[in-house]
Design a protein around this motif. Structure first.
Motif, PDB file in Angstrom:
ATOM      1  N   ASP A 136     -41.776 -16.520 -20.005  1.00  0.00           N
ATOM      2  CA  ASP A 136     -41.322 -17.319 -21.058  1.00  0.00           C
ATOM      3  C   ASP A 136     -40.835 -18.285 -21.635  1.00  0.00           C
ATOM      4  N   ASP A 184     -35.027 -17.789  -6.959  1.00  0.00           N
ATOM      5  CA  ASP A 184     -35.402 -19.134  -8.289  1.00  0.00           C
ATOM      6  C   ASP A 184     -35.919 -19.983  -7.968  1.00  0.00           C
ATOM      7  N   CYS A 237     -37.336 -15.968 -20.740  1.00  0.00           N
ATOM      8  CA  CYS A 237     -36.696 -17.610 -19.817  1.00  0.00           C
ATOM      9  C   CYS A 237     -36.150 -18.787 -20.913  1.00  0.00           C
ATOM     10  N   ASN A 238     -36.803 -18.249 -21.969  1.00  0.00           N
ATOM     11  CA  ASN A 238     -36.326 -19.889 -22.880  1.00  0.00           C
ATOM     12  C   ASN A 238     -36.152 -18.496 -24.602  1.00  0.00           C
ATOM     13  N   ARG A 265     -32.327 -17.089 -13.647  1.00  0.00           N
ATOM     14  CA  ARG A 265     -33.389 -16.921 -14.651  1.00  0.00           C
ATOM     15  C   ARG A 265     -33.983 -15.806 -15.674  1.00  0.00           C
ATOM     16  N   GLY A 283     -36.246 -14.249 -16.513  1.00  0.00           N
ATOM     17  CA  GLY A 283     -37.763 -13.538 -16.009  1.00  0.00           C
ATOM     18  C   GLY A 283     -38.189 -12.190 -15.741  1.00  0.00           C
ATOM     19  N   ASN A 299     -40.416 -20.740 -14.332  1.00  0.00           N
ATOM     20  CA  ASN A 299     -39.537 -19.206 -15.001  1.00  0.00           C
ATOM     21  C   ASN A 299     -40.622 -18.165 -14.331  1.00  0.00           C
TER      22      ASN A 299
END
Lengths: 253, 792
Positions: free
Chosen positions: B415, A143, B418-419, B394, B396, A99
């Motif tokens: 986190d 990433d 991102c999820n 991503r 984030g 992440n």
């Protein structure tokens, strides 16, 4: 001064109520600024030795001195702090937090131990220098899924260097890389060693191991022999590789 | 071969399988018990009315003088299909004493009129708690739950009744479910005896005997209007079947809340089930890829997972089914103290159907998942469904740009960004739980507020209220002159003791009004104010009636009869019609929002009043109502002194107590539920993220720091859900609670104690969730460097 000294180091796993002695009274000494390789057949205990002397795993018996400090008597928090501030790790698989960007992954260990804005600024400066040195500045904001294996492994090396460690432990650092990327990664490790960082590396690859000053051959949990190759220079690369291969063949490799 | 793989899978993925099993069990419990409860409660009142055989129209006469005339009228009226009258004998609370207390007058009736009755009534039958007709032996009495609770009585205790100077002792044999007299909202209570005992007590006593007629008809409204027009002087009240749901409106608040809770639990269980299933199934992707790569056929691979999930879901649903039975029973019991709702155990089919639905849902998801598996290649499966060519960007943040955020807080927040999908279920679960906790809390706060008191025509600023104004031994007053004299007498008594007070009271009767040119007649509860503050009311529009030809109606009556301020209606008083102008309307809970207020100067001297509302005592004092009540009870023990809140409590019956009793277990239950969900979810996440956690440990992160990172994620989810839950709770107040209270006949503003609702209770949940998460992260200690191989 000894960067690392292991005396009568033992590691035993209990699997299905049966004892599996992975390390049997291992003794080794690594001098500060040295670059050593550990080779041996699969299951001989190479990785376990690396993990045990670096404090990632606990020894069943024996003593480990890290720059004179008894690691085996430290609490788990003390060992963690030592790993964070004085050791760097490079693994075969390029483990990173998925992440976070490449840059954030690199600065993560340093940010964890940093306090205050000034320190963070300093970390950022150091990270930029490291990334430039390793040639990955252009992928800083990418990433981890957006870069090549070689770039990722170099990012792992940058992460391992971010806290200015005294020693880098590398477990098959080129195991998942192609020839070109392997060469680049080893070049960086040699450069770091030249700058004074002690390196202990586990590898299967004789070509990679020939870049080390000394190579230990481990078999059945014991260091069977060691080979002193002297300081690495580009001119002697082929000769060192041949010499090492002959030595390994003699050991039944 | 596949059986071997299945066995290995069940054992090897033990943690994930156990978590899935627990989630399935939880989902089944909540789905089955909530659906069961909703089915029972939704049809509850209708079921109760059917059990009790409630007639289309009920007429209550205050004496037997009109009996012959009324029955003659009923016989002659073609719309009436059948009817039956039942005699009940009035008894004063002072004539009843409990077993422990030999003194008469120890019985607490909360101002309700009490009656003695016999078993065998045809309409509005008193029943036992299972909905069966009462069967009583000689010497036994059946009492409603409200009266029993108020007097601390239990089945087996003794009650003494003094009728015509003779004392009769009876043992309480049954707690009744009495649809007409069993609810405190009706203002009446009934003691039921066997026919012989009733006749023995009542035959030659001089107490007032009332008549209650149950009438079945094809046209209730026509009968209602016709009876009202006949001018039966002793007709106290006549109402349709539809009034009964109104009587149980406070019970329905609890029922309504349970429905809301049930729906929320169903939502939570379905969300959690779906999430845990897809999460654990994704876990299998890599293994499926390996099996495909080594040449196993799709069917063989599908069979492994179908059998595996079927075994888990069947076991979970089976356990969940059995556990849902006591849970459903517990939920229903909290509503059914006053009502017959049917037995949740009788509705086992619902629980079974829900359990099967869970099995079907999980199996269907598994079939869909394994069908998808057919389409992906071995290598795509190994890459967890990705082709290896395209990556999703991503979402984030950047650590180095967050200057004021600690690394652990940043990682937790990042986190979630991102999820989002992964944390959505937790976010929604927490949101719903926070809202659920505020619902009963705000209901209770509202019930205890000044706003609620004013909706019961009680001035929160009055010094104190009196429940009764009759002197000791006096019969209840039924005319305004007696009431006025009593007020002056009490004022004198207070003055003699140094309390200069002004007393007022709202006397009550059921006056007949003709509200339109077509001659539509209504007979609402009518207030006639005696004294300065006897007409206390917050008017929504217009003003209080002051002149002799003025009247005000409740908003509900205005709306139902299309009346407006300035319209004229006619009232029948002293045998003649009088024109009245409407000066305003108001909204309150008296007679469930259907009442009228007369001016204080109209002549009501000749009218029979049914009673009076609480007498208001105004005086200069710095004491609170509670302190004043304590003082007055000590100084003037011959009268019953109550605070506005006590008067409200007496009217809403046991509902508030039920709510209060429910609140703590509900908070604890919700807290435990979300703690369990958080714990299991966190365990699932840790299983999936072992590799990352091991990597952090290997580079020198302390275990405590890793655990804090995991806890911080949950803290962020909680904080975000709290931020959303607060406005959501306000919406819930506006659109759910307000409507539930509106059923009682008036709108009111839902009261909130912000510190409790938005800080204390969510704080408890937050602490619970954090504790559960921290506990779950304990497994981080067992993660070793070898776990780095389990990278996501």
């Amino acid at each position: 001064m000894n960067a690392l000294k292991a005396t009568d180091l033992c590691k035993t796993y209990i699997v299905n109520k049966r004892q599996n002695h992975v390390l049997r009274n291992v003794n080794l000494e690594i001098e500060e600024g040295e670059m050593v390789g550990v080779m041996g057949p699969s299951g001989s205990g190479k990785t376990t030795l690396l993990y045990t002397v670096s404090g990632m795993d606990t020894a069943t018996a024996g003593e480990i001195l890290f720059f004179g400090e008894k690691m085996t008597q430290m609490s788990s928090n003390q060992v963690s702090d030592m790993r964070l501030s004085k050791m760097g790790f490079v693994f075969q698989q390029m483990y990173m937090l998925k992440n976070l960007s490449i840059y954030d992954n690199i600065i993560l260990p340093a940010y964890q131990s940093a306090s205050g804005k000034a320190q963070r600024r300093e970390i950022n400066e150091r990270a930029k220098v490291l990334m430039a040195k390793l040639g990955i500045s252009e992928v800083a904001d990418n990433d981890i899924s957006e870069v090549s294996g070689g770039q990722l492994q170099r990012a792992c090396i940058a992460r391992s260097m971010i806290n200015n460690p005294k020693i880098i432990f590398a477990d098959e650092p080129t195991g998942a890389l192609n020839k070109q990327n392997s060469k680049e990664v080893m070049k960086e490790l040699n450069k770091l060693n030249e700058e004074g960082t002690t390196i202990m590396m586990v590898t299967h690859d004789a070509k990679v191991a020939s870049r080390c000053e000394r190579v230990f051959y481990i078999e059945d949990g014991n260091i069977r022999e060691e080979k002193n190759l002297g300081k690495y220079t580009d001119d002697t690369a082929r000769e060192r590789e041949r010499e090492l291969n002959n030595w390994l063949m003699g050991l039944g490799w | 071969m596949w059986l071997q793989i299945l066995k290995k899978d069940l054992m090897k993925q033990k943690t994930v399988n156990i978590i899935l099993f627990l989630f399935i069990t939880l989902s089944t419990i909540f789905l089955a018990s909530s659906v069961n409860n909703i089915c029972l409660v939704m049809n509850g009142l209708e079921t109760y009315m059917e059990y009790a055989n409630v007639s289309d129209v009920t007429a209550v006469f205050g004496g037997e003088d009109d009996k012959e005339a009324f029955e003659r009228w009923l016989d002659s009226h073609s719309e009436v299909t059948e009817y039956e009258g039942e005699q009940l004998c009035e008894i004063a609370a002072d004539d009843i004493s409990t077993g422990d207390d030999e003194e008469a007058g120890s019985f607490e009736a909360n101002g309700a009129s009490l009656y003695l009755g016999a078993v065998g009534s045809r309409y509005a039958k008193p029943l036992d708690s299972d909905g069966n007709d009462l069967v009583l032996e000689s010497g036994e009495v059946a009492v409603s739950p409200g009266l029993m609770a108020r007097n601390g009585l239990r089945v087996g205790d003794e009650l003494r009744f003094r009728v015509s100077d003779r004392v009769y002792t009876y043992r309480i044999a049954v707690q009744t479910r009495d649809i007409m007299f069993g609810n405190e909202m009706s203002g009446m209570g009934r003691f039921v005896f066997c026919k012989e005992d009733y006749d023995k007590m009542v035959s030659d006593c001089g107490n007032v005997k009332i008549l209650v007629y149950g009438i079945n008809t094809a046209d209730s409204e026509k009968v209602l209007t016709s009876v009202s027009r006949q001018g039966f002087t002793l007709l106290v009240n006549i109402y349709e079947r539809s009034i009964y749901p109104m009587l149980y409106v406070f019970d329905m608040i609890v029922a309504g809340l349970l429905i809301v809770i049930g729906l929320c639990l169903i939502l939570i269980s379905l969300m959690v089930l779906r999430f845990s299933l897809s999460f654990t199934m994704e876990e299998n992707y890599r293994e499926i890829g390996v099996m495909k790569a080594i040449g196993m056929r799709n069917f063989s691979i599908r069979r492994i997972y179908l059998v595996k999930y079927f075994v888990i879901v069947a076991a979970g649903a089976f356990v969940g089914f059995w556990l849902s039975i006591p849970v459903a029973g517990g939920m229903t019991d909290s509503v059914s103290n006053n009502m017959v709702l049917g037995n949740s155990a009788d509705a086992l089919g619902i629980n079974a159907a829900c359990s099967l639905a869970v099995v079907a849902f999980v199996t269907a998801m598994c079939v869909a998942f394994t069908r998808k598996m057919k389409k992906v290649s071995a290598i795509e499966a190994i890459r967890s469904g990705g082709s290896g060519e395209r990556y999703q960007k991503r979402r984030g943040l950047c650590l180095y740009r967050r200057r004021y955020m600690g690394t652990i807080s940043f990682l937790g927040f990042n986190d979630i960004l991102c999820n989002m999908k992964r944390y959505l279920v937790l976010f929604l679960t927490f949101c719903i739980s926070f809202v659920l906790i505020t619902v009963p809390l705000n209901t209770l706060t509202t019930m205890e507020s000044d706003e609620m008191a004013s909706k019961f025509s009680l001035d929160p600023d009055a010094a104190i209220y009196m429940d009764t104004i009759e002197a000791a031994g006096e019969a209840p007053y039924h005319n305004t002159v007696d009431m006025e004299n009593a007020l002056r007498r009490i004022e004198r008594e207070l003055s003699e003791q140094g309390y200069e007070a002004s007393l007022s009271v709202g006397s009550l009767c059921f006056a007949v009004y003709t509200v339109n040119d077509e001659g539509k007649v209504i007979k609402p509860l009518t207030y006639y104010p005696i004294g300065e503050n006897g007409g206390y009311c917050e008017y929504s529009a217009g003003e209080a009636p002051r002149l002799e030809n003025e009247v005000a109606f409740s908003k509900k009556i205005m709306d139902e009869n299309h009346l407006e301020i300035g319209d004229t209606v006619a009232i029948r008083l002293n045998e003649r019609d009088q024109k009245l102008i409407i000066t305003g309307y108001y909204s309150d809970y008296m007679q469930l929002g259907e009442s009228a207020r007369l001016n204080p100067v109209i002549d009501m001297g000749g009218e029979i009043m049914t009673g009076y509302w609480k007498a208001t005592v105004d005086m200069e004092t710095n004491l609170s109502q509670q302190e004043m009540a304590d003082l007055m009870r000590e100084k003037f023990p011959q009268y019953k002194w109550v605070t506005a809140q006590e008067a409200v409590d007496a009217n809403i019956g046991t509902t508030k107590d039920v709510m209060r009793t429910m609140q703590l277990p509900m908070t604890v239950m919700l807290c435990l539920l979300i703690m369990l969900i958080s714990l299991l979810m966190m365990k699932l996440f840790i299983v999936r993220e072992k590799g990352q956690l091991a990597m952090l440990g290997s580079i020198g992160w302390r275990r405590q720091a890793i655990r804090m990172w995991l806890v911080m994620r949950m803290v962020w989810v909680i904080l975000l859900s709290m931020a959303v839950a607060v406005p959501l709770s306000m919406l819930c107040n506006q659109f759910v609670l307000k409507n539930i209270f509106a059923i009682m006949g008036a709108e009111l503003t839902i009261q909130v104690e912000p510190l409790k609702a938005y800080l204390l209770y969510p704080g408890i949940l937050l602490a619970g969730i954090m504790a559960a998460t921290y506990f779950a992260t304990g497994s981080v200690r067992k993660i070793t460097t070898s776990d780095m191989k389990i990278a996501e």
